[in-house]
Design an enzyme around this catalytic site. Structure first.
Site, mmCIF file in Angstrom:
data_model
loop_
_atom_site.group_PDB
_atom_site.id
_atom_site.type_symbol
_atom_site.label_atom_id
_atom_site.label_comp_id
_atom_site.label_asym_id
_atom_site.label_seq_id
_atom_site.Cartn_x
_atom_site.Cartn_y
_atom_site.Cartn_z
ATOM 1 N N ARG A 1 -30.898 24.474 -6.516
ATOM 2 C CA ARG A 1 -32.154 24.882 -5.905
ATOM 3 C C ARG A 1 -32.086 26.342 -5.451
ATOM 4 O O ARG A 1 -31.070 26.786 -4.919
ATOM 5 C CB ARG A 1 -32.382 23.988 -4.696
ATOM 6 C CG ARG A 1 -33.754 24.014 -4.100
ATOM 7 C CD ARG A 1 -33.760 22.991 -2.982
ATOM 8 N NE ARG A 1 -35.044 22.822 -2.365
ATOM 9 C CZ ARG A 1 -35.197 22.155 -1.225
ATOM 10 N NH1 ARG A 1 -34.154 21.616 -0.618
ATOM 11 N NH2 ARG A 1 -36.394 22.019 -0.699
ATOM 12 N N ILE A 2 -33.178 27.050 -5.657
ATOM 13 C CA ILE A 2 -33.243 28.465 -5.289
ATOM 14 C C ILE A 2 -34.059 28.587 -4.004
ATOM 15 O O ILE A 2 -35.224 28.197 -3.948
ATOM 16 C CB ILE A 2 -33.891 29.288 -6.424
ATOM 17 C CG1 ILE A 2 -33.133 29.079 -7.746
ATOM 18 C CG2 ILE A 2 -33.978 30.755 -6.046
ATOM 19 C CD1 ILE A 2 -31.660 29.428 -7.705
ATOM 20 N N GLU B 1 -21.600 34.899 -6.997
ATOM 21 C CA GLU B 1 -20.586 35.210 -8.005
ATOM 22 C C GLU B 1 -21.062 35.027 -9.447
ATOM 23 O O GLU B 1 -20.631 35.736 -10.343
ATOM 24 C CB GLU B 1 -19.328 34.330 -7.822
ATOM 25 C CG GLU B 1 -19.137 33.718 -6.457
ATOM 26 C CD GLU B 1 -18.394 34.582 -5.469
ATOM 27 O OE1 GLU B 1 -17.495 35.326 -5.870
ATOM 28 O OE2 GLU B 1 -18.720 34.513 -4.266
#
Lengths: 170, 748
Positions: free
Chosen positions: B637-638, B714
């Site tokens: 989920r963003i 990352e």
């Protein structure tokens, strides 16, 4: 009245100081400045104008970019005493919270920064670029903003923000 | 009733700390004004190994304004045991102790600190210090050190040993198609724009406030208390703004030690900043060599993976990374083995740098995968689909989610991969050869125990607080959005506080666990406030909510609303006044395993990405331009699509640096980094960066972390350099197996 920089401590220094009149963000004062002090260190340590950032102190990163008489320079490469009579604009002079400069607003809207450390230099550099009046295309802006490093990699968003403002002014 | 569109998780809002950053009012570590400040300037060792025989300080002390020169000879007492110096991210071995004794372990080691009333005087005086050394033989050449590679006895926390399967040696020997080679990554330095700096305010009562450039205020707090014997109440560490770090600020760096040492000794406030050159005196991404051997059927089905890597560390600590596991996890292949060793050189201990291990090991592996795709005459994207593993192939466990297939599809479509011509050197425009390459990226979806508080005032203002950091990652904004989402308040009414060791406990910000962890903690704390609010509403005369339970209500526009009867709305202020409350404050801790996370306990948790790159290579000059990147990311989920996109852009840009520019060179005779400045250590600049498209593929995953968030710091860098290397091969027909791919390697 002339006020010494960082008063007490600098006053104790016997290396000699040079009276220098500078207009910083519209305020003109004559200061007694040591010859070995860069404009960058004067701003940050002497004037508490910490919006101008130190990223390398060697003219390699652009974080310290300010406008001197409307031209963008690396303030780390300029000894303050050489700027007698000059008009200096830092990020604090461009706009303030509640009174943002169009570039500052555009940077916010385009998320043109992450850590924010290179940001004042990018914005001052962009204003200098606009003053130069020669950058119009994305490629030109990219090329002429390349003296301002951003390690967070916000480059594409920075160019979007700058082009937005150039477009508005065109 | 008309309501404004709710702003919460998933809303693309501007960074809430943006105005401070664009107006220069955000203060970083070396920018906090303190009265009567002394400036410290670090003097570094000019040799790589040996002892300090003597320090001639006379000329330095004669400089007007110089107050003190501190060396190992006159420093006050500090802790001596290794244990006392072990930080939150400790590495097995014996941590570096600044100014401890006369031993020199690496070139640029701090050996003195000059304190003066002005920065200029300290800097000048530092240049006058003469040091006599006794030198010992050193080695900084990784290739020489490889002769003594070893498997460390004690494993670093977080290190995952590779698990072999089948018989990879035999399968490789039997394979109809074989690719084998050594792949290399140069040492890299983080080079965040803000240089390491610390301002220490000496309060005169034995207590100090420290503004430090760090990724974890509480980690530095614990370190300072342990090393200097401060009671924990006497030290407060703040890092409200951090000018980038990328892993270099996970461990306390020596400027904070030196600044506190000086403050304690001189009983004055002190500021110490490193120079850009001194930024090369500590953390760096280890140099690596990875021997990869792949076997496959003529159809392109992998039959053997052999993956052995060695990375560099110091003589005093064993810095281990997860380098070799990624390829084994990601590819369906019945036979695989891997090995990981270290080699010691006389430098500071290598360190975590953005996607440590994966940025090295997955990236290099993905170049080898590309070679095998060509060997099998299979489209590189198709090759990855042929060998796609829906489960973690190394551990044999399912993933909580893996939408990599969707990432390949959406990325390929956006890139127009189907228009690629298969043969190398088959695309050109003018004097530029054009190449298209792809690669897979992978990182861990991590979660770390984190606490947060939420304080709601009767005027409707909410403050959420957590000791996490915002190193440019957007933590302030993430905390604000999660709070807005949970309690139904507009972001303008919410203040997020972080970067202060006095706030509820949080680990260092790193590993991409920040948003998932601090977000979950903020949500829990806000939910606790919500429960208190509902209880308070019960005191309202006439009980408009009619004894509703928490599952019967929602929080919207500053009101408690009955789900079944949305016209029944109780403003927060009314509830609080009825219960005679001026504020409600709750603290909560999100620890691994709660919510639906228990279902994912025995599953693998990872983010994935599909990266597509276009390069244009000047045929005569070998100059490479990366003209187009599409990075399709599957990361759960963003929370904020705007700042999330920026995270990926940043990772991609650093990946372009890894592919083409970044390399720290050593002069092995001197045992010293040679290009320790921005003029000669090249990072991407505006002119290097062209079109970058970021896609987030849909990936719902309630088991991975409480918010379904996987983290983004990352994943953007992992594999990016491989996609570029593979595109360079496609453009030129030249396979370069060592990063960065500088012009000389293309022309040779």
């Amino acid at each position: 009245m002339s006020t010494a920089v960082n008063s007490a401590t600098y006053a104790a220094m016997p290396i000699g100081r040079v009276p220098t009149t500078l207009t910083i963000n519209g305020q003109t004062r004559t200061r007694a400045i040591e010859p070995w002090t860069t404009l960058l260190d004067l701003l940050r340590e002497g004037e508490d104008l910490i919006g101008t950032k130190k990223g390398c102190d060697h003219g390699q990163c652009g974080a310290c970019t300010v406008l001197v008489d409307g031209r963008r320079i690396n303030s780390c490469l300029k000894l303050a005493v050489t700027l007698d009579g000059a008009e200096i604009t830092t990020i604090e002079g461009l706009g303030q919270p509640g009174n943002l400069h169009p570039l500052q607003s555009a940077f916010c809207d385009h998320d043109a920064f992450q850590c924010g450390y290179c940001t004042p230099g990018q914005i001052c550099s962009a204003q200098g670029l606009i003053n130069e009046g020669k950058a119009r295309t994305r490629d030109e802006v990219r090329e002429l903003m390349s003296g301002n490093l951003c390690r967070c990699g916000a480059y594409t968003n920075i160019i979007d923000a700058v082009l937005d403002v150039i477009g508005e002014q065109a | 009733m008309a309501t404004a569109a709710k702003i919460g998780i998933g809303s693309a809002i501007n960074r809430v700390d943006g105005v401070e950053k664009v107006t220069g009012t955000a203060r970083y570590a070396a920018e906090h004004p303190v009265e009567n400040l002394l400036y410290g300037y670090i003097v570094e060792a000019a040799i790589a190994k040996g002892r300090v025989l003597s320090v001639d300080e006379d000329a330095a002390r004669a400089v007007p304004g110089v107050v003190e020169v501190i060396t190992h000879l006159n420093r006050p007492h500090v802790a001596w045991t290794d244990h006392s110096y072990q930080d939150e991210m400790k590495i097995p071995g014996s941590p570096f102790r600044p100014l401890y004794d006369d031993r020199i372990h690496f070139s640029q080691q701090p050996i003195a600190l000059v304190l003066a009333e002005t920065f200029e005087a300290a800097r000048y005086a530092a240049s006058l210090i003469e040091i006599a050394y006794e030198t010992e033989a050193h080695n900084t050449d990784f290739d020489v050190a490889l002769d003594d590679e070893y498997v460390p006895k004690k494993k670093r926390s977080g290190y995952v040993p590779p698990k072999d399967r089948g018989d990879a040696a035999q399968a490789f020997a039997d394979a109809p198609l074989r690719v084998a080679g050594d792949y290399r990554l140069a040492p890299e330095h983080h080079n965040a724009m803000e240089m390491f700096g610390s301002t220490v305010e000496w309060h005169g009562d034995g207590s100090i406030t420290v503004w430090d450039k760090t990724q974890g205020s509480q980690g530095v707090h614990a370190y300072l208390a342990s090393v200097f014997g401060f009671s924990k109440k006497k030290v407060r560490v703040l890092n409200p703004y951090v000018g980038g770090a990328f892993g270099s600020g996970l461990r306390p760096q020596h400027q904070v030690f030196l600044a506190v040492l000086a403050a304690k000794m001189l009983e004055r406030s002190v500021r110490v900043t490193m120079t850009r050159q001194q930024m090369f005196s500590h953390a760096y991404r280890p140099q690596a060599v990875q021997s990869i051997a792949l076997g496959a059927e003529t159809t392109g089905k992998l039959t053997a993976i052999r993956n052995a890597a060695t990375t560099s560390t110091s003589r005093y600590e064993d810095n281990m990374e997860n380098v070799v596991t990624w390829g084994l996890m990601n590819y369906d292949c019945p036979n695989a083995d891997a090995e990981y060793t270290l080699a010691q050189i006389d430098t500071p201990t290598s360190a975590d740098m953005r996607a440590p291990g994966a940025a090295t090991g997955m990236t290099l592996f993905e170049i080898a995968i590309d070679e095998m795709a060509y060997a099998a005459k299979v489209d590189p994207l198709e090759f990855r689909l042929i060998n796609y593993s829906p489960i973690d192939a190394m551990n044999g466990t399912p993933y909580t989610s893996k939408a990599l297939r969707e990432a390949f599809r959406e990325g390929a479509e956006a890139f127009k991969w189907s228009e690629r011509s298969a043969e190398p050197r088959s695309m050109r425009e003018g004097n530029e050869l054009i190449g298209w390459g792809c690669a897979t990226g992978m990182w861990d979806a991590q979660f770390s125990k984190t606490s947060a508080s939420a304080k709601l005032s009767a005027n409707g203002h909410l403050e959420v607080a957590c000791a996490t950091s915002d190193i440019g990652t957007g933590s302030y904004t993430v905390m604000t959005l999660v709070a807005a989402d949970t309690l139904g308040l507009p972001p303008e009414q919410i203040t997020a506080k972080l970067g202060d060791s006095d706030l509820p406990a949080a680990p260092v910000e790193g590993g991409s666990w920040g948003a998932a962890s601090s977000g979950a903690a903020v949500q829990l704390a806000c939910q606790a406030v919500g429960k208190k609010l509902l209880k308070a509403a019960g005191k309202i005369a006439g009980e408009p909510l009619d004894g509703a339970k928490i599952e019967d209500v929602l929080f919207e526009d500053g009101c408690i609303v009955l789900k079944d009867t949305p016209t029944v709305r109780v403003p927060f202020g009314d509830a609080m006044r009825a219960a005679d409350l001026t504020e409600i404050e709750e603290e909560a801790t999100a620890a691994p395993g709660f919510g639906d996370m228990w279902k994912g306990l025995h599953k693998s948790k990872n983010t994935h990405s599909a990266i597509f790159a276009e390069v244009r290579v000047d045929e005569e000059l070998g100059v490479v331009r990366v003209t187009r990147i599409v990075d399709a990311v599957a990361a759960g989920r963003i929370i904020n699509p705007k700042t999330a996109r920026s995270q990926i852009l940043g990772g991609v840009v650093m990946g372009i640096g890894m592919a083409l520019h970044e390399e720290t060179f050593s002069d092995h005779r001197l045992g010293r980094w040679m290009n320790h400045n921005f003029g000669e250590y090249h990072v991407p600049v505006h002119a290097d960066i062209h079109d970058i498209q970021v896609i987030f593929v849909d990936e719902s995953d309630p088991e991975v972390t409480p918010l379904g968030v996987k983290g983004l710091g990352e994943i953007g860098i992992v594999g990016t350099a491989a996609a570029i290397a593979n595109a360079i091969y496609h453009a030129t027909g030249k396979r370069v197996r060592s990063l960065p791919i500088t012009i000389d390697k293309i022309l040779e």
